[in-house]
Design an enzyme around this catalytic site. Structure first.
Site, PDB file in Angstrom:
ATOM      1  N   LYS A 158       8.124   2.291   0.732  1.00  0.00           N
ATOM      2  CA  LYS A 158       8.848   1.673  -0.388  1.00  0.00           C
ATOM      3  C   LYS A 158       9.930   2.620  -0.926  1.00  0.00           C
ATOM      4  CE  LYS A 158       4.940   0.908  -2.557  1.00  0.00           C
ATOM      5  NZ  LYS A 158       4.017   1.360  -1.502  1.00  0.00           N
ATOM      6  N   PRO A 183       0.813  -1.214   0.000  1.00  0.00           N
ATOM      7  CA  PRO A 183       0.000   0.000   0.000  1.00  0.00           C
ATOM      8  C   PRO A 183       0.847   1.265   0.000  1.00  0.00           C
ATOM      9  CG  PRO A 183      -0.658  -1.501   1.768  1.00  0.00           C
ATOM     10  CD  PRO A 183       0.576  -2.063   1.175  1.00  0.00           C
ATOM     11  N   PRO A 184       0.284   2.380  -0.492  1.00  0.00           N
ATOM     12  CA  PRO A 184       1.008   3.647  -0.480  1.00  0.00           C
ATOM     13  C   PRO A 184       1.350   4.058   0.950  1.00  0.00           C
ATOM     14  CG  PRO A 184      -1.203   3.929  -1.442  1.00  0.00           C
ATOM     15  CD  PRO A 184      -1.060   2.491  -1.063  1.00  0.00           C
ATOM     16  N   GLY A 185       2.507   4.666   1.119  1.00  0.00           N
ATOM     17  CA  GLY A 185       2.873   5.202   2.429  1.00  0.00           C
ATOM     18  C   GLY A 185       3.504   4.194   3.367  1.00  0.00           C
ATOM     19  N   GLU A 226     -20.541  -8.280   0.157  1.00  0.00           N
ATOM     20  CA  GLU A 226     -20.015  -8.413   1.515  1.00  0.00           C
ATOM     21  C   GLU A 226     -20.534  -9.697   2.167  1.00  0.00           C
ATOM     22  OE1 GLU A 226     -17.585  -6.524   2.626  1.00  0.00           O
ATOM     23  OE2 GLU A 226     -17.715  -5.487   0.684  1.00  0.00           O
TER      24      GLU A 226
HETATM   25  P1  ADP Z   1       5.655   4.573  -0.371  1.00  0.00           P
HETATM   26  O1  ADP Z   1       6.808   4.768  -1.316  1.00  0.00           O
HETATM   27  O2  ADP Z   1       5.490   3.144   0.038  1.00  0.00           O
HETATM   28  O3  ADP Z   1       4.368   5.183  -0.837  1.00  0.00           O
HETATM   29  P2  ADP Z   1       7.126   6.407   1.294  1.00  0.00           P
HETATM   30  O4  ADP Z   1       8.454   5.766   1.346  1.00  0.00           O
HETATM   31  O5  ADP Z   1       6.954   7.533   0.340  1.00  0.00           O
HETATM   32  O6  ADP Z   1       5.999   5.311   1.000  1.00  0.00           O
HETATM   33  O7  ADP Z   1       6.691   6.844   2.762  1.00  0.00           O
HETATM   34  C1  ADP Z   1       6.443   8.196   3.098  1.00  0.00           C
HETATM   35  C2  ADP Z   1       7.081   8.543   4.409  1.00  0.00           C
HETATM   36  O8  ADP Z   1       6.454   7.834   5.478  1.00  0.00           O
HETATM   37  C3  ADP Z   1       8.534   8.147   4.501  1.00  0.00           C
HETATM   38  O9  ADP Z   1       9.370   9.136   3.949  1.00  0.00           O
HETATM   39  C4  ADP Z   1       8.727   8.008   5.993  1.00  0.00           C
HETATM   40  O10 ADP Z   1       8.947   9.265   6.593  1.00  0.00           O
HETATM   41  C5  ADP Z   1       7.387   7.485   6.473  1.00  0.00           C
HETATM   42  N1  ADP Z   1       7.425   6.022   6.598  1.00  0.00           N
HETATM   43  C6  ADP Z   1       6.705   5.117   5.892  1.00  0.00           C
HETATM   44  N2  ADP Z   1       6.984   3.857   6.292  1.00  0.00           N
HETATM   45  C7  ADP Z   1       7.923   3.944   7.252  1.00  0.00           C
HETATM   46  C8  ADP Z   1       8.631   2.989   8.050  1.00  0.00           C
HETATM   47  N3  ADP Z   1       8.415   1.663   7.936  1.00  0.00           N
HETATM   48  N4  ADP Z   1       9.536   3.459   8.947  1.00  0.00           N
HETATM   49  C9  ADP Z   1       9.742   4.786   9.091  1.00  0.00           C
HETATM   50  N5  ADP Z   1       9.114   5.725   8.372  1.00  0.00           N
HETATM   51  C10 ADP Z   1       8.208   5.339   7.468  1.00  0.00           C
END
Ligand code: ADP
Length: 450
Positions: A72, A67-69, A273
């Site tokens: 990755k 998932p986003p956030g 559901e």
């Molecule tokens: P994705 O690429 O999966 O969408 P991001 O790497 O852009 O997610 O995550 C956004 C921000 O959220 C990161 O820069 C970090 O600050 C925080 N974050 C997300 N996951 C973690 C994690 N497992 N540990 C620490 N910080 C995290």
């Protein structure tokens, strides 16, 4: 800035280039095994020559999905930071939204820039936007890290062609993971004492099931802002809970589900559901029990919610097969109730999810006739295996659809009863679902053969 600085400028339209990201594995918390998994790649990137002499080649590609956030991008940057190699980033969508020729030139540009700084890393976010036909240039010394939120729409050929040596799921953090992430982002914040900070972070970790790392980071930032606004010196419980409430607000309404559900969709959602619920009862997962569902939001995935995964030790072949059967439920019930010509998008994802699971079982687990050991031959599918793979996948899919519809027919009275409650109340809890399921008069079915 050095030579990379000017390069970054000349290509700045689409590439962001960093000589060093400054990010390390310490910045990524939770899911420690992912870091262990990636550590080896860092070691290879660091001592490229030494490893090459030993005949160990650098992995060509890593695919991060989830998932986003969930971190990755952060992980990709951390690999670059740990290895001390330059980091080039682009988005898959950059390559497709233009005239084909321009896009192809951009890809070529990106790869030749990265190659001239090898060993280096190219990070391609939203790699699902790129089809598999995109040429595979000679990558010597360049590690491609792709990221996607949508493994289900990724061109399966991208996976099969052996472009990615490692496919790693970056999932939602567990409670311990959330605590670890909160600790990382609390490093530069002020609390009254270390003890108080620890107690508060533990409480927040408890309250944030299904939150991503990015959302947890937001909570701490928001709490910091509230603290400053109140002219306080330290973040306290009140500020944290207030920040959590705000984040939950966006969490619950910030998704595609904030719209009013039109009447005609309610019935379809309720059946979907109900079918998902009946299958979840039929194949109960003690490590990942469902908690409730509703028809108050429109999403292409079922609304069923689950408690946190706990104590899962290992998955058996039957677990994979059962999950393929379960994944078919939205599609099977919609076809059953509304007819094959009246399917709509709320069940569309089910089919791709089920067939993706089947492919995973066949290609990745080694538990079927074509185990992991057989499917690669110098990075490609061994001759004729693509056709065999598809035939085997279709076999699993046929079995899953049949099994799923026989369960739904057998428990049809439960499907109807759950649907009624959903239409009346909008939601239903696990306990009530179980009661209905256990008391449902069964409609006998002829057995299906595997
Ligand atoms: P994705 O690429 O999966 O969408 P991001 O790497 O852009 O997610 O995550 C956004 C921000 O959220 C990161 O820069 C970090 O600050 C925080 N974050 C997300 N996951 C973690 C994690 N497992 N540990 C620490 N910080 C995290």
């Amino acid at each position: 800035l050095g030579s990379l600085g000017s390069l970054g400028k000349s290509r700045a339209k689409f590439i962001s280039a960093e000589e060093t990201t400054g990010v390390t594995f310490d910045d990524f918390a939770g899911q420690e095994y992912i870091k262990r998994e990636l550590q080896e790649i860092v070691r290879i990137l660091k001592n490229e020559e030494e490893f090459q002499n030993k005949g160990i080649y650098c992995p060509k590609g890593v695919l991060l999905h989830g998932p986003p956030g969930t971190g990755k991008t952060l992980l990709a940057k951390a690999i670059a930071g740990e290895a001390g190699v330059p980091f080039f980033a682009a988005s898959g969508t950059d390559f497709v939204e233009m005239f084909v020729g321009v896009a192809a030139a951009r890809v070529k540009d990106l790869f030749s820039s990265a190659r001239s700084f090898a060993p280096s890393i190219i990070f391609i976010d939203e790699i699902d936007a790129i089809g598999s036909k995109r040429g595979g240039p000679d990558l010597g010394g360049v590690l491609v890290i792709g990221a996607t939120n949508r493994l289900d729409i990724l061109d399966p050929a991208l996976l099969r062609k052996g472009r990615f040596d490692k496919i790693i799921r970056v999932g939602l953090p567990s409670k311990d993971g959330r605590l670890a992430i909160l600790r990382v982002h609390a490093r530069n914040k002020f609390f009254r004492s270390e003890e108080e900070k620890e107690i508060l972070l533990q409480e927040i970790a408890e309250l944030t099931v299904d939150f991503t790392g990015a959302e947890l980071q937001n909570i701490l930032n928001e709490a910091g802002i509230l603290t400053a606004r109140k002219d306080l010196d330290y973040i306290g419980r009140e500020e944290l809970l207030e920040a959590l409430k705000r984040q939950k607000g966006t969490f619950e309404t910030g998704q595609e589900d904030s719209r009013e559900v039109p009447e005609e969709l309610k019935l379809r959602l309720a059946y979907r559901e109900a079918a998902v619920a009946v299958l979840a009862c039929y194949y109960p997962d003690p490590h990942h029990p469902f908690t409730e569902t509703n028809i108050n939001s429109i999403q292409s995935e079922p609304n069923m919610r689950y408690a946190e995964t706990s104590g899962r030790e290992f998955a058996k072949k039957s677990d994979y097969v059962n999950s393929i059967v379960r994944a078919c439920a939205p599609r099977v019930i919609e076809e059953e109730m509304f007819g094959i010509d009246n399917l709509c998008w709320i069940s569309a994802k089910a089919t791709s999810k089920a067939s993706r699971l089947a492919e995973y079982l066949i290609l990745q687990t080694g538990m079927t006739a074509f185990g992991k050991a057989y499917y690669r031959h110098q990075g490609d599918l061994v001759p004729n295996l693509a056709a065999k793979l598809e035939a085997l996948r279709d076999e699993y899919m046929r079995f899953a659809v049949e099994k799923c519809s026989s369960v739904l027919r057998e428990y049809y009275s439960a499907v109807e009863a759950i649907t009624d409650i959903l239409l009346e109340k909008g939601e239903i809890k696990a306990e009530e679902i179980w009661n209905i399921y256990k008391k449902a008069p069964l409609i006998p079915q002829r057995p299906v053969s595997p």
